[in-house]
Design a protein around this motif. Structure first.
Motif, PDB file in Angstrom:
ATOM      1  N   ALA A 127       0.826  -1.218   0.000  1.00 33.40           N
ATOM      2  CA  ALA A 127       0.000   0.000   0.000  1.00 33.40           C
ATOM      3  C   ALA A 127       0.853   1.259   0.000  1.00 33.40           C
ATOM      4  O   ALA A 127       2.032   1.238   0.332  1.00 33.40           O
ATOM      5  N   PHE A 128       0.223   2.368  -0.354  1.00 27.73           N
ATOM      6  CA  PHE A 128       0.859   3.691  -0.374  1.00 27.73           C
ATOM      7  C   PHE A 128       0.705   4.303   1.012  1.00 27.73           C
ATOM      8  O   PHE A 128      -0.354   4.202   1.628  1.00 27.73           O
ATOM      9  N   GLY A 129       1.754   5.018   1.454  1.00 24.44           N
ATOM     10  CA  GLY A 129       1.608   5.766   2.711  1.00 24.44           C
ATOM     11  C   GLY A 129       2.660   5.437   3.738  1.00 24.44           C
ATOM     12  O   GLY A 129       2.365   4.911   4.805  1.00 24.44           O
ATOM     13  N   LEU A 173     -12.551  11.200   9.136  1.00 24.48           N
ATOM     14  CA  LEU A 173     -12.801  10.318   7.984  1.00 24.48           C
ATOM     15  C   LEU A 173     -11.581  10.399   7.067  1.00 24.48           C
ATOM     16  O   LEU A 173     -11.193  11.487   6.642  1.00 24.48           O
ATOM     17  N   ASP A 174     -10.985   9.248   6.763  1.00 21.42           N
ATOM     18  CA  ASP A 174      -9.796   9.187   5.907  1.00 21.42           C
ATOM     19  C   ASP A 174     -10.187   8.425   4.634  1.00 21.42           C
ATOM     20  O   ASP A 174     -10.346   7.206   4.661  1.00 21.42           O
ATOM     21  N   VAL A 175     -10.350   9.159   3.542  1.00 21.95           N
ATOM     22  CA  VAL A 175     -10.789   8.526   2.288  1.00 21.95           C
ATOM     23  C   VAL A 175      -9.542   8.192   1.458  1.00 21.95           C
ATOM     24  O   VAL A 175      -8.816   9.089   1.042  1.00 21.95           O
ATOM     25  N   GLY A 176      -9.304   6.907   1.238  1.00 25.09           N
ATOM     26  CA  GLY A 176      -8.088   6.473   0.534  1.00 25.09           C
ATOM     27  C   GLY A 176      -6.970   6.339   1.547  1.00 25.09           C
ATOM     28  O   GLY A 176      -5.948   7.006   1.467  1.00 25.09           O
ATOM     29  N   THR A 177      -7.142   5.430   2.485  1.00 22.61           N
ATOM     30  CA  THR A 177      -6.250   5.382   3.658  1.00 22.61           C
ATOM     31  C   THR A 177      -4.900   4.754   3.363  1.00 22.61           C
ATOM     32  O   THR A 177      -3.929   4.997   4.068  1.00 22.61           O
ATOM     33  N   GLY A 178      -4.790   3.939   2.298  1.00 20.05           N
ATOM     34  CA  GLY A 178      -3.498   3.294   2.005  1.00 20.05           C
ATOM     35  C   GLY A 178      -3.061   2.439   3.185  1.00 20.05           C
ATOM     36  O   GLY A 178      -3.799   1.557   3.637  1.00 20.05           O
ATOM     37  N   ILE A 236      -1.901   5.315   7.531  1.00 21.06           N
ATOM     38  CA  ILE A 236      -0.998   6.224   8.249  1.00 21.06           C
ATOM     39  C   ILE A 236      -1.709   7.455   8.828  1.00 21.06           C
ATOM     40  O   ILE A 236      -1.463   7.822   9.978  1.00 21.06           O
ATOM     41  N   LEU A 237      -2.617   8.069   8.052  1.00 16.23           N
ATOM     42  CA  LEU A 237      -3.230   9.324   8.520  1.00 16.23           C
ATOM     43  C   LEU A 237      -4.278   9.050   9.601  1.00 16.23           C
ATOM     44  O   LEU A 237      -4.366   9.781  10.591  1.00 16.23           O
ATOM     45  N   ALA A 238      -5.053   7.987   9.418  1.00 13.49           N
ATOM     46  CA  ALA A 238      -6.075   7.639  10.417  1.00 13.49           C
ATOM     47  C   ALA A 238      -5.403   7.224  11.726  1.00 13.49           C
ATOM     48  O   ALA A 238      -5.856   7.586  12.819  1.00 13.49           O
ATOM     49  N   LEU A 256     -11.184   4.426   4.793  1.00 12.03           N
ATOM     50  CA  LEU A 256     -11.750   3.721   3.636  1.00 12.03           C
ATOM     51  C   LEU A 256     -10.691   3.529   2.554  1.00 12.03           C
ATOM     52  O   LEU A 256      -9.872   4.422   2.327  1.00 12.03           O
ATOM     53  N   ASP A 257     -10.749   2.404   1.871  1.00 13.14           N
ATOM     54  CA  ASP A 257      -9.900   2.227   0.681  1.00 13.14           C
ATOM     55  C   ASP A 257     -10.543   1.206  -0.252  1.00 13.14           C
ATOM     56  O   ASP A 257     -11.103   0.211   0.195  1.00 13.14           O
ATOM     57  N   ILE A 258     -10.430   1.480  -1.554  1.00  8.61           N
ATOM     58  CA  ILE A 258     -11.030   0.577  -2.539  1.00  8.61           C
ATOM     59  C   ILE A 258     -10.094  -0.585  -2.874  1.00  8.61           C
ATOM     60  O   ILE A 258     -10.472  -1.510  -3.576  1.00  8.61           O
ATOM     61  N   ASP A 259      -8.853  -0.512  -2.411  1.00  8.29           N
ATOM     62  CA  ASP A 259      -7.872  -1.531  -2.752  1.00  8.29           C
ATOM     63  C   ASP A 259      -7.755  -2.544  -1.602  1.00  8.29           C
ATOM     64  O   ASP A 259      -7.407  -2.184  -0.477  1.00  8.29           O
ATOM     65  N   ALA A 260      -8.022  -3.803  -1.916  1.00  9.24           N
ATOM     66  CA  ALA A 260      -8.024  -4.844  -0.878  1.00  9.24           C
ATOM     67  C   ALA A 260      -6.653  -4.969  -0.210  1.00  9.24           C
ATOM     68  O   ALA A 260      -6.556  -5.233   0.992  1.00  9.24           O
ATOM     69  N   HIS A 262     -13.354  -1.668   3.504  1.00  9.38           N
ATOM     70  CA  HIS A 262     -13.045  -1.813   2.082  1.00  9.38           C
ATOM     71  C   HIS A 262     -14.146  -1.129   1.283  1.00  9.38           C
ATOM     72  O   HIS A 262     -15.307  -1.551   1.345  1.00  9.38           O
ATOM     73  N   GLY A 263     -13.815  -0.070   0.558  1.00 11.61           N
ATOM     74  CA  GLY A 263     -14.827   0.626  -0.235  1.00 11.61           C
ATOM     75  C   GLY A 263     -14.554   2.107  -0.269  1.00 11.61           C
ATOM     76  O   GLY A 263     -13.574   2.589   0.297  1.00 11.61           O
ATOM     77  N   THR A 264     -15.436   2.821  -0.938  1.00 10.17           N
ATOM     78  CA  THR A 264     -15.242   4.257  -1.070  1.00 10.17           C
ATOM     79  C   THR A 264     -16.296   5.014  -0.257  1.00 10.17           C
ATOM     80  O   THR A 264     -17.099   4.401   0.460  1.00 10.17           O
ATOM     81  N   ARG A 280     -12.622  15.676  -7.044  1.00  2.00           N
ATOM     82  CA  ARG A 280     -13.724  16.420  -7.674  1.00  2.00           C
ATOM     83  C   ARG A 280     -15.031  15.607  -7.550  1.00  2.00           C
ATOM     84  O   ARG A 280     -16.069  16.124  -7.156  1.00  2.00           O
ATOM     85  N   ARG A 281     -14.926  14.310  -7.824  1.00  3.14           N
ATOM     86  CA  ARG A 281     -16.111  13.442  -7.809  1.00  3.14           C
ATOM     87  C   ARG A 281     -16.677  13.277  -6.389  1.00  3.14           C
ATOM     88  O   ARG A 281     -17.885  13.300  -6.189  1.00  3.14           O
ATOM     89  N   LEU A 282     -15.769  13.127  -5.415  1.00  2.00           N
ATOM     90  CA  LEU A 282     -16.234  12.871  -4.052  1.00  2.00           C
ATOM     91  C   LEU A 282     -16.450  14.147  -3.242  1.00  2.00           C
ATOM     92  O   LEU A 282     -16.920  14.100  -2.106  1.00  2.00           O
ATOM     93  N   GLY A 283     -16.119  15.310  -3.855  1.00  2.00           N
ATOM     94  CA  GLY A 283     -16.195  16.593  -3.138  1.00  2.00           C
ATOM     95  C   GLY A 283     -17.530  16.837  -2.435  1.00  2.00           C
ATOM     96  O   GLY A 283     -17.559  17.149  -1.229  1.00  2.00           O
TER      97      GLY A 283
HETATM   98  C1  LIG Z   1      -2.137   8.303  -2.621  1.00  2.00           C
HETATM   99  S1  LIG Z   1      -2.730   6.979  -1.684  1.00  2.00           S
HETATM  100  C2  LIG Z   1      -2.895   7.753  -0.090  1.00  2.00           C
HETATM  101  C3  LIG Z   1      -2.579   6.840   1.053  1.00  2.00           C
HETATM  102  C4  LIG Z   1      -2.482   7.540   2.409  1.00  2.00           C
HETATM  103  N1  LIG Z   1      -3.739   8.115   2.800  1.00  2.00           N
HETATM  104  C5  LIG Z   1      -1.412   8.611   2.387  1.00  2.00           C
HETATM  105  O1  LIG Z   1      -1.734   9.796   2.560  1.00  2.00           O
HETATM  106  O2  LIG Z   1      -0.246   8.279   2.188  1.00  2.00           O
HETATM  107  C6  LIG Z   1      -4.399   6.895  -2.263  1.00  2.00           C
HETATM  108  C7  LIG Z   1      -5.170   5.695  -1.759  1.00  2.00           C
HETATM  109  O3  LIG Z   1      -6.534   5.930  -2.113  1.00  2.00           O
HETATM  110  C8  LIG Z   1      -7.126   4.745  -2.571  1.00  2.00           C
HETATM  111  N2  LIG Z   1      -8.252   5.163  -3.424  1.00  2.00           N
HETATM  112  C9  LIG Z   1      -8.216   5.579  -4.710  1.00  2.00           C
HETATM  113  N3  LIG Z   1      -9.451   5.945  -5.122  1.00  2.00           N
HETATM  114  C10 LIG Z   1     -10.275   5.764  -4.065  1.00  2.00           C
HETATM  115  C11 LIG Z   1     -11.665   5.961  -3.851  1.00  2.00           C
HETATM  116  N4  LIG Z   1     -12.459   6.414  -4.821  1.00  2.00           N
HETATM  117  N5  LIG Z   1     -12.183   5.673  -2.634  1.00  2.00           N
HETATM  118  C12 LIG Z   1     -11.394   5.195  -1.642  1.00  2.00           C
HETATM  119  N6  LIG Z   1     -10.067   4.960  -1.792  1.00  2.00           N
HETATM  120  C13 LIG Z   1      -9.516   5.258  -2.976  1.00  2.00           C
HETATM  121  C14 LIG Z   1      -5.996   4.000  -3.250  1.00  2.00           C
HETATM  122  O4  LIG Z   1      -6.257   2.609  -3.283  1.00  2.00           O
HETATM  123  C15 LIG Z   1      -4.803   4.369  -2.375  1.00  2.00           C
HETATM  124  O5  LIG Z   1      -4.601   3.413  -1.358  1.00  2.00           O
END
Ligand SMILES: C[S@@+](CC[C@H](N)C(=O)[O-])C[C@H]1O[C@@H](n2cnc3c(N)ncnc32)[C@H](O)[C@@H]1O
Length: 289
Positions: free
Chosen positions: A127-129, A154-159, A162-164, A178-182, A205-207, A231-234
């Motif tokens: 994962a990223f982060g 709320l941490d959207v795209g948590t990787g 780390i931030l949560a 939340l994260d869409i990547d398993a 797991h999800g958005t 933009r989409r989730l704004g």
């Molecule tokens: C750039 S990483 C950020 C990880 C961590 N939050 C950080 O700041 O280092 C983006 C993460 O968002 C997830 N992601 C991408 N699109 C998403 C969506 N629509 N909803 C939830 N997670 C999403 C990716 O799978 C990835 O793990």
């Protein structure tokens, strides 16, 4: 089996290329070899699992097409790496770092935080982060500034989470990650456990969808994603915020700020602050009470 790919570029482009690759393919470890001083070429080394090679090369080529580089990058043949060499390369890449008063370290580091510092142990897995990327660092700075005891986050795209996890260790009483990547979800769950914040951080797991709003409102929403997803989730991220709550978005270069800020304002948010690091940016918006 892991492969080492080498991309030959102009040294003037090395930071930009390494950042871009790390951002668009977070599962990669990227190293810059600038060679001797004054040499006209540099290499970016990328470590990838063999089975991902074709798809990754395709997306990397596509991403590189959109950056104004001094010279066209040249791909060199992939080298096979033994597992031990891959681990060595990866460990060189991820070292402990202090971001504000948060020390982020990998599990293999023995470094201890100083009094007043908060230590996060992050095993990136796939994962990223890790905090090495400027966008993660910018978000971590923002979390430290905006968090308060009892906050809901709320941490959207948590990787890696780390931030949560940082929010929980800094006083949040609830953080939804939340994260869409398993693979990211797996890494985040492991890190939440390892940092002893499983009672506070819920990883899903999800958005962000309208039903998540029931879990709110949140005092802080963080989204280190990309411009299009932000933009989409704004509108939903805005709806998830409590009055007086802050939205922190990152995952884009500084030139995108001028376009994203007015867009976020149309959702009913007021501009609070821009943050920049190495060409990357974060925007902090506030939902007026
Ligand atoms: C750039 S990483 C950020 C990880 C961590 N939050 C950080 O700041 O280092 C983006 C993460 O968002 C997830 N992601 C991408 N699109 C998403 C969506 N629509 N909803 C939830 N997670 C999403 C990716 O799978 C990835 O793990």
């Amino acid at each position: 089996m892991w492969l080492e790919l080498r991309l030959q570029i102009d040294p003037r482009d090395s930071d930009l290329v390494a950042d871009l690759l790390a951002q668009c393919c977070p599962r990669l470890a990227v190293e810059i070899d600038n060679g001797e001083e004054g040499q006209p070429r540099a290499f970016v080394k990328i470590y990838v699992p063999q089975e991902d090679l074709t798809a990754l090369k395709r997306s990397l080529r596509l991403a590189l097409r959109f950056v104004p580089l001094s010279c066209t990058p040249k791909w060199h043949r992939a080298r096979r790496l033994r597992e031990e060499r891959w681990h060595k390369a990866w460990r060189r890449h991820f070292r402990p770092q202090l971001i504000g008063s948060v020390l982020v370290k990998p599990p293999w580091s023995k470094k201890k935080g100083q009094p007043g510092q908060v230590t996060l142990q992050i095993e990136p897995g796939m994962a990223f982060g890790t905090g090495t990327h400027p966008t993660t660092a910018l978000c971590l700075h923002a979390v430290q500034k905006l968090i308060f005891p009892g906050a809901r986050v709320l941490d959207v795209g948590t990787g890696t989470g780390i931030l949560a996890i940082a929010a929980a260790k800094l006083g949040a009483t609830y953080a939804l990650a939340l994260d869409i990547d398993a693979e990211a979800v797996k890494a985040a769950l492991g890190n939440v456990e390892a940092n002893g914040v499983a009672d506070t951080v819920k990883v899903c797991h999800g958005t962000l969808t309208p039903n998540i709003l029931q879990e709110g409102p949140f005092h802080l929403v963080i989204a280190n994603l990309d411009r299009e997803t932000i933009r989409r989730l704004g509108p939903l991220m805005t709806a998830a915020l409590a009055p007086g709550g802050y939205l922190v978005v990152s995952g884009f270069l500084s030139e995108t700020v001028a376009e994203l800020t007015p867009l976020l304002a149309t959702y009913g948010l007021r501009h609070h602050q821009d943050m920049m690091q190495d060409g990357w940016a974060a925007i902090v918006m506030v939902k007026d009470a």
